[in-house]
Motif scaffolding. Structure first.
Motif, PDB file in Angstrom:
ATOM      1  N   LEU A 271     -26.266  -8.617  -9.164  1.00 22.44           N
ATOM      2  CA  LEU A 271     -25.391  -9.754  -8.871  1.00 22.44           C
ATOM      3  C   LEU A 271     -26.267 -10.901  -8.404  1.00 22.44           C
ATOM      4  N   GLU A 272     -26.161 -12.032  -9.092  1.00 24.26           N
ATOM      5  CA  GLU A 272     -27.008 -13.170  -8.747  1.00 24.26           C
ATOM      6  C   GLU A 272     -26.223 -14.474  -8.898  1.00 24.26           C
ATOM      7  N   ILE A 273     -26.630 -15.482  -8.134  1.00 27.83           N
ATOM      8  CA  ILE A 273     -26.041 -16.816  -8.293  1.00 27.83           C
ATOM      9  C   ILE A 273     -26.690 -17.474  -9.502  1.00 27.83           C
ATOM     10  N   LEU A 274     -25.880 -17.878 -10.466  1.00 26.24           N
ATOM     11  CA  LEU A 274     -26.393 -18.468 -11.701  1.00 26.24           C
ATOM     12  C   LEU A 274     -26.556 -19.975 -11.553  1.00 26.24           C
ATOM     13  N   PHE A 275     -25.523 -20.642 -11.030  1.00 26.88           N
ATOM     14  CA  PHE A 275     -25.604 -22.082 -10.755  1.00 26.88           C
ATOM     15  C   PHE A 275     -24.454 -22.482  -9.836  1.00 26.88           C
ATOM     16  N   GLN A 276     -24.507 -23.728  -9.405  1.00 26.36           N
ATOM     17  CA  GLN A 276     -23.470 -24.272  -8.519  1.00 26.36           C
ATOM     18  C   GLN A 276     -22.868 -25.516  -9.149  1.00 26.36           C
ATOM     19  N   ILE A 277     -21.566 -25.669  -9.013  1.00 31.41           N
ATOM     20  CA  ILE A 277     -20.865 -26.834  -9.560  1.00 31.41           C
ATOM     21  C   ILE A 277     -20.304 -27.650  -8.409  1.00 31.41           C
TER      22      ILE A 277
ATOM     23  N   GLU B  41     -22.364  -8.321 -19.221  1.00 36.55           N
ATOM     24  CA  GLU B  41     -22.515  -9.366 -18.215  1.00 36.55           C
ATOM     25  C   GLU B  41     -21.214 -10.142 -18.060  1.00 36.55           C
ATOM     26  N   PHE B  42     -20.897 -10.447 -16.815  1.00 38.95           N
ATOM     27  CA  PHE B  42     -19.709 -11.218 -16.475  1.00 38.95           C
ATOM     28  C   PHE B  42     -20.115 -12.419 -15.628  1.00 38.95           C
ATOM     29  N   LEU B  43     -19.300 -13.460 -15.675  1.00 37.21           N
ATOM     30  CA  LEU B  43     -19.414 -14.561 -14.733  1.00 37.21           C
ATOM     31  C   LEU B  43     -18.281 -14.442 -13.728  1.00 37.21           C
ATOM     32  N   LEU B  44     -18.607 -14.724 -12.458  1.00 30.84           N
ATOM     33  CA  LEU B  44     -17.640 -14.610 -11.373  1.00 30.84           C
ATOM     34  C   LEU B  44     -17.611 -15.898 -10.574  1.00 30.84           C
ATOM     35  N   CYS B  45     -16.463 -16.185  -9.983  1.00 29.80           N
ATOM     36  CA  CYS B  45     -16.377 -17.290  -9.019  1.00 29.80           C
ATOM     37  C   CYS B  45     -15.676 -16.773  -7.771  1.00 29.80           C
ATOM     38  N   GLU B  46     -15.904 -17.471  -6.670  1.00 32.33           N
ATOM     39  CA  GLU B  46     -15.308 -17.040  -5.412  1.00 32.33           C
ATOM     40  C   GLU B  46     -14.460 -18.145  -4.806  1.00 32.33           C
ATOM     41  N   ASP B  47     -13.427 -17.716  -4.090  1.00 27.49           N
ATOM     42  CA  ASP B  47     -12.577 -18.644  -3.354  1.00 27.49           C
ATOM     43  C   ASP B  47     -13.140 -18.747  -1.945  1.00 27.49           C
ATOM     44  N   ASN B  48     -13.658 -19.939  -1.596  1.00 28.58           N
ATOM     45  CA  ASN B  48     -14.263 -20.090  -0.266  1.00 28.58           C
ATOM     46  C   ASN B  48     -13.252 -20.473   0.813  1.00 28.58           C
ATOM     47  N   ASP B  49     -11.955 -20.610   0.434  1.00 30.66           N
ATOM     48  CA  ASP B  49     -10.875 -20.884   1.397  1.00 30.66           C
ATOM     49  C   ASP B  49     -11.160 -22.120   2.253  1.00 30.66           C
ATOM     50  N   THR B  50     -11.816 -23.123   1.659  1.00 30.67           N
ATOM     51  CA  THR B  50     -12.050 -24.381   2.357  1.00 30.67           C
ATOM     52  C   THR B  50     -11.710 -25.540   1.426  1.00 30.67           C
ATOM     53  N   ASP B  51     -11.789 -26.764   1.965  1.00 29.79           N
ATOM     54  CA  ASP B  51     -11.546 -27.958   1.154  1.00 29.79           C
ATOM     55  C   ASP B  51     -12.833 -28.511   0.544  1.00 29.79           C
TER      56      ASP B  51
ATOM     57  N   LEU C 290     -15.604 -29.250  -1.975  1.00 28.21           N
ATOM     58  CA  LEU C 290     -15.560 -29.252  -3.444  1.00 28.21           C
ATOM     59  C   LEU C 290     -16.895 -28.814  -4.039  1.00 28.21           C
ATOM     60  N   GLU C 291     -17.205 -27.535  -3.877  1.00 25.83           N
ATOM     61  CA  GLU C 291     -18.376 -26.953  -4.522  1.00 25.83           C
ATOM     62  C   GLU C 291     -18.099 -25.481  -4.807  1.00 25.83           C
ATOM     63  N   THR C 292     -18.572 -25.040  -5.954  1.00 29.24           N
ATOM     64  CA  THR C 292     -18.289 -23.685  -6.407  1.00 29.24           C
ATOM     65  C   THR C 292     -19.563 -23.038  -6.936  1.00 29.24           C
ATOM     66  N   LYS C 293     -19.860 -21.847  -6.453  1.00 29.87           N
ATOM     67  CA  LYS C 293     -20.983 -21.072  -6.964  1.00 29.87           C
ATOM     68  C   LYS C 293     -20.482 -20.157  -8.082  1.00 29.87           C
ATOM     69  N   ILE C 294     -21.232 -20.121  -9.178  1.00 30.66           N
ATOM     70  CA  ILE C 294     -20.935 -19.210 -10.279  1.00 30.66           C
ATOM     71  C   ILE C 294     -21.968 -18.081 -10.248  1.00 30.66           C
ATOM     72  N   PHE C 295     -21.495 -16.858 -10.215  1.00 32.47           N
ATOM     73  CA  PHE C 295     -22.345 -15.679 -10.130  1.00 32.47           C
ATOM     74  C   PHE C 295     -22.383 -14.962 -11.474  1.00 32.47           C
ATOM     75  N   LYS C 296     -23.478 -14.255 -11.721  1.00 33.13           N
ATOM     76  CA  LYS C 296     -23.568 -13.383 -12.890  1.00 33.13           C
ATOM     77  C   LYS C 296     -23.676 -11.949 -12.417  1.00 33.13           C
ATOM     78  N   LEU C 297     -22.782 -11.101 -12.934  1.00 30.35           N
ATOM     79  CA  LEU C 297     -22.781  -9.677 -12.617  1.00 30.35           C
ATOM     80  C   LEU C 297     -23.150  -8.906 -13.880  1.00 30.35           C
ATOM     81  N   THR C 298     -24.155  -8.048 -13.769  1.00 30.03           N
ATOM     82  CA  THR C 298     -24.594  -7.222 -14.895  1.00 30.03           C
ATOM     83  C   THR C 298     -24.352  -5.758 -14.583  1.00 30.03           C
TER      84      THR C 298
END
Length: 278
Positions: free
Chosen positions: A6-12, A254-264, A266-274
């Motif tokens: 599981l790794e962080i692929l990029f951030q949006i 391989e999958f891409l994942l995103c997480e809900d940070n429960d805050t306002d 506006l940034e999102t990390k995209i993870f790759k799970l293998t």
């Protein structure tokens, strides 16, 4: 299970509280549970576009007003975005055309959601859809059992359109626990004849209020039997709410994942799970 990575692929920057995603032709379509937009992120040129899903959309809608878009699925060139159904203003399902980049139709699923609650014996306060799959013949809708009753339920609706007559099946699942807290469905996708799902353990007895995050699992269900093949804990800190297929090669998926940070924020990390294919 063999080792996963599981790794962080990029951030949006520009998306908050990501709750679902779909990968297609180097584009990542993302929804946020407090946003009125569908986001389209081009991975190659790192360009972010936003498409309105509702009238007068904003990026941070107040909790008591938000449509709570928690699930996204697709069939052919259409994306289907579902509200969670956890309150009376969260019953929308939006159909979006990938080619024209326009909303095709807005649907109110209050009657279907009410029927699902009755059929699945789920109280309105425990009803909270967080995953959706459509294969052209069947809709699979995943109730997140983070309410008092812990009803992790997969509803299978046999119909080509949710506007026509359908047959309904409901199957309940006991998902694994972390520190005594049972995890609950947060997303799912179909890959060939297998359903891959995410579940998160969150220390709360409410479908509305957030709680302490204890970790997340990946799991797999065989579509023919609707039984769980395996579950694997993948984190102790992340609340993963979005899952999409990325690629399959060399006996790995391989999958891409995103997480809900429960805050306002506006940034999102995209993870790759293998995962190894088994």
């Amino acid at each position: 299970m063999e080792k996963f990575t599981l790794e962080i692929l990029f951030q949006i920057i520009g998306i908050g509280s990501a709750s679902g995603l779909f990968y297609n032709n180097d584009a990542l379509y993302i929804i946020g549970d407090n946003s009125g937009f569908l986001y389209e992120y081009n991975i190659q040129n790192q360009q972010l576009n936003q498409h309105p899903l509702i009238d007068n959309p904003t990026q941070n809608i107040p909790k008591n007003l938000k449509p709570d878009f928690e699930s996204i699925t697709h069939h052919n060139d259409t994306l289907y975005v579902f509200g969670s159904g956890s309150t009376e203003n969260r019953n929308k399902m939006i159909e979006f055309d990938i080619k024209s980049k326009k909303v095709l139709q807005k649907n109110n699923l209050v009657d279907i959601y009410g029927l699902m609650q009755s059929f699945g014996e789920i109280k309105p306060e425990d009803f909270n859809l967080e995953g959706a799959i459509f294969d052209g013949e069947n809709w699979y809708l995943f109730n997140r059992g983070n309410g008092v009753s812990n009803k992790n339920t997969i509803f299978t609706i046999h119909a080509k359109s949710l506007g026509e007559e359908f047959a309904l099946i409901a199957v309940n699942y006991k998902l694994p626990k972390i520190k005594g807290v049972r995890s609950s469905f947060t997303d799912a996708i179909l890959v060939e004849d297998k359903i891959y799902f995410l579940s998160t353990a969150e220390d709360t007895k409410s479908t509305y209020d957030d709680g302490e995050i204890l970790g997340s699992f990946i799991g797999r269900i065989d579509v023919k039997t609707m039984k769980i093949d395996f579950t694997q804990k993948i984190t102790s800190t992340n609340k993963f709410e979005g899952l999409t297929f990325y690629k399959k090669e060399n006996n790995k998926i391989e999958f891409l994942l995103c997480e809900d940070n429960d805050t306002d924020v506006l940034e999102t990390k995209i993870f790759k799970l293998t995962l190894p294919i088994k």
